[in-house]
Design a protein around this motif. Structure first.
Motif, PDB file in Angstrom:
ATOM      1  N   UNK A 217     -19.574  14.975  -4.614  1.00  0.00           N
ATOM      2  CA  UNK A 217     -18.863  13.714  -4.817  1.00  0.00           C
ATOM      3  C   UNK A 217     -18.494  13.539  -6.279  1.00  0.00           C
ATOM      4  N   UNK A 218     -17.512  12.655  -6.485  1.00  0.00           N
ATOM      5  CA  UNK A 218     -17.254  12.198  -7.858  1.00  0.00           C
ATOM      6  C   UNK A 218     -17.843  10.797  -7.952  1.00  0.00           C
ATOM      7  N   UNK A 219     -18.641  10.567  -8.996  1.00  0.00           N
ATOM      8  CA  UNK A 219     -19.237   9.242  -9.195  1.00  0.00           C
ATOM      9  C   UNK A 219     -18.219   8.362  -9.913  1.00  0.00           C
ATOM     10  N   UNK A 220     -17.917   7.200  -9.321  1.00  0.00           N
ATOM     11  CA  UNK A 220     -16.928   6.298  -9.918  1.00  0.00           C
ATOM     12  C   UNK A 220     -17.546   4.912 -10.092  1.00  0.00           C
ATOM     13  N   UNK A 221     -17.460   4.407 -11.315  1.00  0.00           N
ATOM     14  CA  UNK A 221     -18.134   3.141 -11.626  1.00  0.00           C
ATOM     15  C   UNK A 221     -17.392   1.944 -11.036  1.00  0.00           C
ATOM     16  N   UNK A 222     -18.139   0.986 -10.527  1.00  0.00           N
ATOM     17  CA  UNK A 222     -17.596  -0.300 -10.070  1.00  0.00           C
ATOM     18  C   UNK A 222     -18.430  -1.392 -10.717  1.00  0.00           C
ATOM     19  N   UNK A 223     -17.760  -2.475 -11.090  1.00  0.00           N
ATOM     20  CA  UNK A 223     -18.478  -3.600 -11.687  1.00  0.00           C
ATOM     21  C   UNK A 223     -18.515  -4.718 -10.658  1.00  0.00           C
ATOM     22  N   UNK A 224     -19.719  -5.033 -10.181  1.00  0.00           N
ATOM     23  CA  UNK A 224     -19.853  -6.116  -9.196  1.00  0.00           C
ATOM     24  C   UNK A 224     -20.114  -7.401  -9.966  1.00  0.00           C
TER      25      UNK A 224
END
Ligand code: C2E
Ligand code: CA
Ligand code: CA
Length: 439
Positions: A217-224
């Protein structure tokens, strides 16, 4: 939504507003002057105003299409030249009438500052400096050869109009700049808190082979964000990159990625999965980068062969030798390197050949048009054969249709990432996806 009230409106969006407004003002003012010059049969001035109308219209279209490059590199320099011509030949001061068109250079200095903010440092400084210099020269001298057909009475009215429009533009650009600073400041503050409050979460986008098996996988940042909901990385990564925050964010992402690899290693079904992590230029350049990763690897007892770092071509703008040393150091632990967004940046084959890369990642912009654009198809083929020639892996991102996948398979690219397989997923969903696919 009001510009100030929504902190998620990107800097790019504001720049677009600013350019659209400027284009409309230029066009409307130039049309008004054209009508006036036609009425007094001053055809030379009609010609100059027509050029300004054309620049205004093209500027409006480019701004609407978010094509800031065309504005920054073609239209804005042309506008500056035309305004210099106006000041030298059509707005020469005399004892009765002062010059006024040079006042447009004041908002233009601020426009240049905003427009070239992310460009090369020389351009960032040189453009506003050149315009300021022009302002200084036209404000302090009477230089010029008058070709205008206007009487002094007309010109006196014109001075009021020009100065008012220039002041209005100056006020507008200053207002938007101030709101941009405010938003940046708020977001920066919020982002630093977000890191402490664990609001940054990693999503995982599957990378699959031609049989549909999940390789990793590619890790992709999300801001919750508690108030604004999920914030996409396109909003907060560029902001973080402008400050030291990207270093903290990068460390957090790497630590989470290593933790995830440790968890995967404990389960036979997921033990083979690799994880790609995006690395910013600033992060890569930091002296702490290599020691930090080594500490993480030791602490998490991760199999480093499963960790892949995605770097972009923008890294090539920096000292090649230092890059090589850092990459070689990390590679000696087993870490792999992928060149992300390949083909979009400083692409120099010499660099690609000199760096110890393990993978090239074809940018999604080429895949998008791969079936419709001859250019994108041949770039894609060229990248695939380059990877084969260098004996490194190749993966395509942004694969959305079976036809795009077939094109890639036909040309020798057998690893993919894209919405065709899955969007980036929260970890539980990703694990379920990988388990089903790899049965
Ligand atoms: P990227 O590295 O090029 O990541 C791929 C982006 O393409 C992701 O957007 C992904 O959701 C999107 N994508 C994947 N498949 C498709 C597809 O089939 N079609 C289309 N149209 N898009 C697809 P995302 O997650 O919004 O990330 C945007 C960018 O933010 C990333 O681009 C990367 O440069 C940056 N980024 C994300 N996470 C991190 C991070 O942890 N650290 C750093 N430094 N940058 C990050
Ligand atoms: Ca990436
Ligand atoms: Ca990419």
């Amino acid at each position: 939504m009001a510009i100030e009230s929504n902190p998620l409106i990107k800097h790019q969006d504001k720049l677009t507003y600013l350019l659209i407004i400027a284009s409309i003002v230029i066009t409307v003012v130039a049309i008004a002057w054209t009508i006036f010059f036609i009425s007094i049969r001053d055809w030379l001035s009609v010609g100059v105003e027509s050029i300004l109308i054309a620049l205004g219209c093209i500027g409006y279209n480019s701004a609407k299409r978010n094509n800031t490059k065309v504005i920054a590199h073609i239209l804005f320099p042309l506008l500056f030249i035309v305004m210099c011509i106006v000041c030298i030949f059509f707005d020469v001061p005399n004892t009765a009438v002062p010059r006024s068109n040079h006042h447009y250079f004041l908002p233009m200095v601020l426009y240049a500052y905003v427009l070239y903010q992310d460009e090369h440092p020389y351009l960032k400084i040189a453009a506003p400096a050149l315009i300021s210099l022009a302002f200084l020269m036209f404000a302090s001298t009477h230089t010029g050869i008058n070709l205008s057909g206007m009487t002094n009475d007309h010109r006196l009215v014109g001075v009021w109009i020009t100065n008012s429009v220039a002041l209005m533009m100056l006020f507008l650009v200053a207002l938007i700049m101030q709101s941009d600073f405010k938003v940046r400041h708020t977001l920066e503050l919020e982002l630093s808190k977000a890191l402490l409050k664990n609001e940054i979460e990693l999503y995982f986008q599957p990378q699959v082979d031609e049989r549909g098996r999940t390789l990793g996988a590619e890790a992709l940042a999300r801001w919750q964000h508690p108030t604004f909901g999920t914030i996409e990385p396109d909003v907060f990564i560029p902001l973080a990159e402008k400050s030291e925050l990207i270093l903290h964010l990068g460390k957090y992402v790497l630590a989470s990625a290593c933790h995830q690899l440790t968890l995967w290693a404990q389960n036979e079904a997921t033990a083979q999965l690799t994880l790609s992590v995006n690395i910013s230029v600033k992060q890569f350049q930091s002296t702490e980068f290599v020691p930090h990763i080594i500490t993480l690897l030791n602490e998490a007892k991760v199999n480093a062969h499963k960790l892949q770092l995605e770097i972009t071509e923008s890294i090539f703008a920096h000292d090649l030798e230092t890059i090589q040393v850092k990459m070689t150091q990390l590679k000696s632990y087993g870490i792999k390197f992928s060149l992300d967004d390949f083909g979009t940046g400083y692409s120099s084959l010499a660099y690609v050949k000199k760096l110890p890369l393990d993978e090239l990642k074809i940018d999604k912009s080429f895949i998008k048009e791969v079936l419709t654009s001859v250019n994108d198809a041949s770039i894609t083929k060229m990248i695939i054969s380059l990877a084969h020639e260098l004996h490194i892996a190749i993966i395509a991102e942004g694969v959305e249709t079976p036809e795009q996948q077939q094109f890639l398979i036909n040309n020798g690219c057998l690893n993919f990432q894209g919405y065709l397989y899955s969007r980036p997923l929260p970890i539980a969903e990703f694990n379920a996806f990988a388990l089903v696919n790899n049965q």
